[in-house]
Motif scaffolding. Structure first.
Motif, PDB file in Angstrom:
ATOM      1  N   TRP A  85       0.823  -1.224   0.000  1.00  0.00           N
ATOM      2  CA  TRP A  85       0.000   0.000   0.000  1.00  0.00           C
ATOM      3  C   TRP A  85       0.856   1.274   0.000  1.00  0.00           C
ATOM      4  O   TRP A  85       0.387   2.334  -0.372  1.00  0.00           O
ATOM      5  N   GLU A  86       2.174   1.184   0.407  1.00  0.00           N
ATOM      6  CA  GLU A  86       3.002   2.386   0.546  1.00  0.00           C
ATOM      7  C   GLU A  86       3.684   2.659  -0.786  1.00  0.00           C
ATOM      8  O   GLU A  86       4.584   1.923  -1.184  1.00  0.00           O
ATOM      9  N   GLY A  87       3.276   3.689  -1.490  1.00  0.00           N
ATOM     10  CA  GLY A  87       3.822   3.916  -2.826  1.00  0.00           C
ATOM     11  C   GLY A  87       4.989   4.869  -2.874  1.00  0.00           C
ATOM     12  O   GLY A  87       5.599   5.063  -3.922  1.00  0.00           O
ATOM     13  N   THR A  88       5.371   5.487  -1.732  1.00  0.00           N
ATOM     14  CA  THR A  88       6.392   6.527  -1.842  1.00  0.00           C
ATOM     15  C   THR A  88       7.747   6.085  -1.297  1.00  0.00           C
ATOM     16  O   THR A  88       8.705   6.832  -1.361  1.00  0.00           O
ATOM     17  N   ILE A  89       7.817   4.867  -0.735  1.00  0.00           N
ATOM     18  CA  ILE A  89       9.141   4.447  -0.244  1.00  0.00           C
ATOM     19  C   ILE A  89       9.799   3.572  -1.295  1.00  0.00           C
ATOM     20  O   ILE A  89       9.152   2.798  -1.990  1.00  0.00           O
ATOM     21  N   TYR A 106      14.217   1.461   9.085  1.00  0.00           N
ATOM     22  CA  TYR A 106      14.975   2.396   8.255  1.00  0.00           C
ATOM     23  C   TYR A 106      14.370   2.349   6.854  1.00  0.00           C
ATOM     24  O   TYR A 106      14.191   1.258   6.300  1.00  0.00           O
ATOM     25  N   GLN A 107      14.033   3.504   6.284  1.00  0.00           N
ATOM     26  CA  GLN A 107      13.457   3.493   4.942  1.00  0.00           C
ATOM     27  C   GLN A 107      13.967   4.656   4.104  1.00  0.00           C
ATOM     28  O   GLN A 107      14.318   5.706   4.639  1.00  0.00           O
ATOM     29  N   THR A 108      14.028   4.406   2.792  1.00  0.00           N
ATOM     30  CA  THR A 108      14.397   5.482   1.859  1.00  0.00           C
ATOM     31  C   THR A 108      13.156   5.814   1.032  1.00  0.00           C
ATOM     32  O   THR A 108      12.407   4.920   0.630  1.00  0.00           O
ATOM     33  N   CYS A 148       2.199   4.628  16.494  1.00  0.00           N
ATOM     34  CA  CYS A 148       3.006   5.832  16.679  1.00  0.00           C
ATOM     35  C   CYS A 148       4.368   5.622  16.002  1.00  0.00           C
ATOM     36  O   CYS A 148       5.043   4.634  16.306  1.00  0.00           O
ATOM     37  N   ASN A 149       4.696   6.473  15.042  1.00  0.00           N
ATOM     38  CA  ASN A 149       5.986   6.383  14.333  1.00  0.00           C
ATOM     39  C   ASN A 149       6.772   7.660  14.607  1.00  0.00           C
ATOM     40  O   ASN A 149       6.299   8.753  14.266  1.00  0.00           O
ATOM     41  N   PHE A 150       7.954   7.517  15.237  1.00  0.00           N
ATOM     42  CA  PHE A 150       8.737   8.730  15.495  1.00  0.00           C
ATOM     43  C   PHE A 150      10.224   8.460  15.306  1.00  0.00           C
ATOM     44  O   PHE A 150      10.732   7.396  15.628  1.00  0.00           O
ATOM     45  N   VAL A 197      -7.929   9.168  12.773  1.00  0.00           N
ATOM     46  CA  VAL A 197      -7.214  10.449  12.759  1.00  0.00           C
ATOM     47  C   VAL A 197      -5.770  10.101  12.410  1.00  0.00           C
ATOM     48  O   VAL A 197      -5.154   9.250  13.061  1.00  0.00           O
ATOM     49  N   TYR A 198      -5.270  10.701  11.348  1.00  0.00           N
ATOM     50  CA  TYR A 198      -3.871  10.485  10.935  1.00  0.00           C
ATOM     51  C   TYR A 198      -3.166  11.829  11.024  1.00  0.00           C
ATOM     52  O   TYR A 198      -3.618  12.815  10.444  1.00  0.00           O
ATOM     53  N   VAL A 199      -2.081  11.869  11.823  1.00  0.00           N
ATOM     54  CA  VAL A 199      -1.304  13.109  11.893  1.00  0.00           C
ATOM     55  C   VAL A 199       0.122  12.814  11.436  1.00  0.00           C
ATOM     56  O   VAL A 199       0.669  11.750  11.753  1.00  0.00           O
TER      57      VAL A 199
END
Ligand code: B8X
Length: 243
Positions: A85-89, A106-108, A148-150, A197-199
């Motif tokens: 589903w993640e098209g930008t990595i 770790y992602q690019t 939570c992703n930080f 809710v997505y922030v």
């Protein structure tokens, strides 16, 4: 859930998101600008420049039928299906496993011409929220789950040469609403609704042309929410309800 060196940091950020991010835009005096609206999905943004970098906070609200908060967070957190589903990595790897629901990734990202390619290194933790704040409209959710992703600064990740490190502070907060069938029958998927809710607070870590980044985010976040929520509905429709 195991205790590890990021446990306190996670608790702090979870509390911040419950106190702050769960509030719908307009509830506070902040000036959120509605940048996209498609059906139940509303995407808001604030213009913010920090140290000359575009750090526009993003807040999106969405409501989707037939899935639970736990299913939504599960598929957002699970790296096995990330590329579905993640098209930008461009690439990613799990750098460390901290407990059964907390990992370091770790992602690019795909390069945003004409600026340098970005990478990010972040803790990703999924958790059930035990005592969610009451929401405005009075009807109580059945349950609340969050991912939570930080960003964290670990030196063992061998970064891709040439990448500029972006810093992320992201949360997906999901709440399940169950409407039992009038005939007292079993709960089926059409009794379910999930409010989201997505922030996302992303610091690009270095120069990106404001016009390029703002048009990209204006396009990419609604696209991501549309694609991801449709993915979860499709993935779960024949499955036992995970609640
Ligand atoms: C110059 C900053 C580059 C940049 C770095 C990072 C991210 C980003 C990282 C993580 C997450 S997520 O929600 O945790 C899903 C897991 O990947 C979403 C977005 C976005 C952008 C910016 C490019 C924008 C964008 C917006 C929407 C989707 C993807 N990318």
């Amino acid at each position: 859930r195991g205790h590890h060196r990021f446990s306190n940091e996670i608790d702090k950020r979870v509390k911040h998101h419950l106190d702050d991010s769960l509030k719908p835009p307009g509830a506070d005096d902040d000036k959120w600008e509605l940048v996209a609206e498609e059906g139940e999905m509303k995407v808001y943004r604030k213009e913010l420049i920090e140290d000359g970098l575009i750090c526009d906070p993003l807040k999106a609200l969405h409501s989707i039928k037939n899935v639970t908060a736990r299913e939504m967070c599960h598929y957002f957190w699970l790296t096995d299906v990330r590329k579905e589903w993640e098209g930008t990595i461009e690439n990613f790897s799990v750098v460390e496993v901290l407990d059964e629901l907390t990992i370091v990734i770790y992602q690019t990202h795909r390069r945003i011409w004409p600026s340098a390619q970005r990478d990010c290194l972040y803790v990703s933790s999924m958790l059930k929220v035990d005592n969610p704040p009451p929401n405005g409209d009075g009807c109580k959710p059945y349950d609340t789950w969050m991912v939570c992703n930080f960003s964290v600064d670990l030196n063992e990740a061998n970064p891709v040469a040439g990448c500029v490190r972006a810093l992320v502070e992201i949360a997906l907060i999901c709440q399940t609403y169950v409407t039992p069938p009038a005939d007292g029958g079993p709960i089926t998927r059409d009794c379910l609704k999930c409010d989201i809710v997505y922030v996302a607070n992303v610091n690009p870590g270095g120069w990106v042309p404001a016009s390029v980044l703002r048009s990209l985010t204006k396009r990419e976040y609604p696209k991501f929410l549309r694609r991801f929520t449709a993915y979860v509905q499709e993935k779960t429709k024949e499955k036992e309800i995970l609640i």
